[in-house]
Enzyme design. Structure first.
Site, PDB file in Angstrom:
ATOM      1  N   PRO A 174       0.808  -1.232   0.000  1.00  0.00           N
ATOM      2  CA  PRO A 174       0.000   0.000   0.000  1.00  0.00           C
ATOM      3  C   PRO A 174       0.836   1.276   0.000  1.00  0.00           C
ATOM      4  CG  PRO A 174      -0.897  -1.596   1.546  1.00  0.00           C
ATOM      5  CD  PRO A 174       0.434  -2.134   1.090  1.00  0.00           C
ATOM      6  N   ASP A 175       2.025   1.235   0.600  1.00  0.00           N
ATOM      7  CA  ASP A 175       2.875   2.420   0.655  1.00  0.00           C
ATOM      8  C   ASP A 175       3.496   2.766  -0.689  1.00  0.00           C
ATOM      9  OD1 ASP A 175       2.383   2.602   3.336  1.00  0.00           O
ATOM     10  OD2 ASP A 175       4.359   1.913   3.982  1.00  0.00           O
ATOM     11  N   HIS A 176       3.607   1.781  -1.569  1.00  0.00           N
ATOM     12  CA  HIS A 176       4.366   1.980  -2.795  1.00  0.00           C
ATOM     13  C   HIS A 176       3.500   2.052  -4.051  1.00  0.00           C
ATOM     14  CE1 HIS A 176       7.654   1.210  -0.169  1.00  0.00           C
ATOM     15  NE2 HIS A 176       7.389  -0.064  -0.034  1.00  0.00           N
TER      16      HIS A 176
END
Length: 406
Positions: A174-176
């Site tokens: 989700p962060d990337h």
């Protein structure tokens, strides 16, 4: 290509860690002025998390931090100090966007809520990126990439079979992927809206909702058929053989994805198993699925005699979707396609020396956007406070002495 597409747009950027800084990096890479605010009492945690260039730890030596903050300007400022907050508000008053991905209540404690910010900059675009969004029964909970992958079902969907533990996507996906780009799209839309109306707005991006957008067909299957998708690992529920297969060499693998009857016949011919191609029950997907174990054993017997690149190339030439399972080192050192398209960019860094970065994943009129190096901690504090706020060297020195600029 000079990154000047968004020149004239300024961020006061309070984001840290993964998703937030990646979202604002989209703007700094294209010429926006992104003022990254941090302090030694609250540095961006990935500065201390590595991986570190040459294995030597240091505030300015984290590859993770570097990759997510190219082109930004770093200002050291203690927001918990009232004078630090006032300086932040002065920066915000001359900015177009203020961004944060803090947990619930953080901006309230800092005195930097939307209403407080809007008081000094009525047309500000205010990006907030909490885990669950700012309202609802779970809005007070904190989370990071791994926990967001868990609560959105992403982790549940990746595994090798019922009863085995979920594997997750292998990184803080989700962060990337989902969250930074959804944030960037929302800010771009808000900037365009403000250009036409003169109005700012608050963007409340729930990272859970953003990630759920990437779950895709599994949610539809659960809602339409009232069942959970089967865990298949690298196999397919529709055809076979479809898996990763061990090749000659140490920890070498080739992914093979048969998805049609024609591809199956080409695979069988390539691996020298005309006997399998001749069996009527294997001419259709249902029959091949029923014989998955047998077919995988036949394919493995062939791939074990070939290197991963060799196997992939032979099968591709035969019309079978296949490719080596690449490591990060393979991508950097051996991927001729990425190299030929200029995907990797080397930037000179004051502490890390020549360092490799990934470019935006496209060209514009055949040219790559040229990245600018990430900032050292507090590198631009003096320059920004004098140039943008008109503060004197004596004022800045006095604030630094009192650890407000630290």
């Amino acid at each position: 290509m000079s990154p000047d597409f968004l020149s004239g747009i300024r961020f006061t950027d309070l984001t840290w860690a993964g998703a937030g800084p990646f979202g604002t990096k989209v703007f700094s890479d294209f010429g926006a002025e992104v003022l990254k605010i941090e302090s030694m009492s609250r540095p961006d945690p990935v500065r201390r998390g590595g991986p570190f260039k040459d294995g030597v730890a240091g505030t300015n030596r984290s590859g993770y931090f570097a990759s997510r903050n190219t082109g930004k300007r770093s200002i050291s400022l203690d927001l918990k100090n009232p004078e630090g907050r006032e300086i932040a508000l002065r920066l915000i008053a001359q900015s177009d966007v203020v961004s944060n991905n803090f947990g619930p209540g953080a901006m309230e404690r800092l005195g930097l809520t939307y209403d407080e910010v809007r008081a000094v900059k009525p047309d500000i675009i205010y990006l907030s990126m909490p885990m669950y969004g700012e309202d609802g029964p779970l809005s007070t909970l904190l989370g990071v990439g791994m926990t967001i992958a868990a609560v959105t079902g992403l982790m549940w969907m990746t595994g090798y079979g019922r009863g085995e533990k979920p594997l997750g996507p292998g990184t803080h996906y989700p962060d990337h992927a989902a969250n930074p780009y959804h944030a960037a799209f929302a800010v771009l839309a808000a900037l365009r809206y403000r250009r036409h109306t003169g109005r700012g707005m608050k963007i409340d991006l729930s990272q859970v909702e953003s990630t759920a957008n990437f779950v895709g067909a599994s949610i539809l299957e659960a809602s339409v058929h009232d069942r959970e998708p089967e865990h298949t690992g690298n196999r397919s529920r529709r055809d076979a053989p479809h898996n990763v297969f061990r090749c000659a060499g140490e920890d070498a693998w080739c992914a093979i994805a048969v998805e049609s009857d024609t591809e199956w016949l080409a695979l069988a011919a390539t691996i020298g198993r005309q006997d399998l191609a001749a069996r009527p029950e294997l001419r259709k997907a249902a029959g091949r699925l029923a014989a998955t174990e047998e077919l995988e054993a036949a394919v493995t017997a062939w791939t074990r005699a070939h290197g991963a690149v060799e196997a992939g190339t032979i099968l591709q030439n035969a019309g079978v979707p296949a490719a080596r399972v690449s490591s990060a080192r393979d991508l950097v050192e051996e991927d001729t396609q990425l190299a030929a398209r200029g995907y990797w960019q080397t930037l000179e860094h004051p502490e890390m020396g020549p360092s490799l970065f990934t470019a935006p994943p496209f060209t514009i009129d055949g040219e790559r956007v040229e990245l600018r190096r990430p900032p050292l901690f507090g590198e631009h504090t003096q320059e920004v406070l004098t140039g943008l706020l008109g503060m004197s060297d004596a004022e800045i020195a006095e604030l630094a002495e009192r650890k407000i600029l630290a």
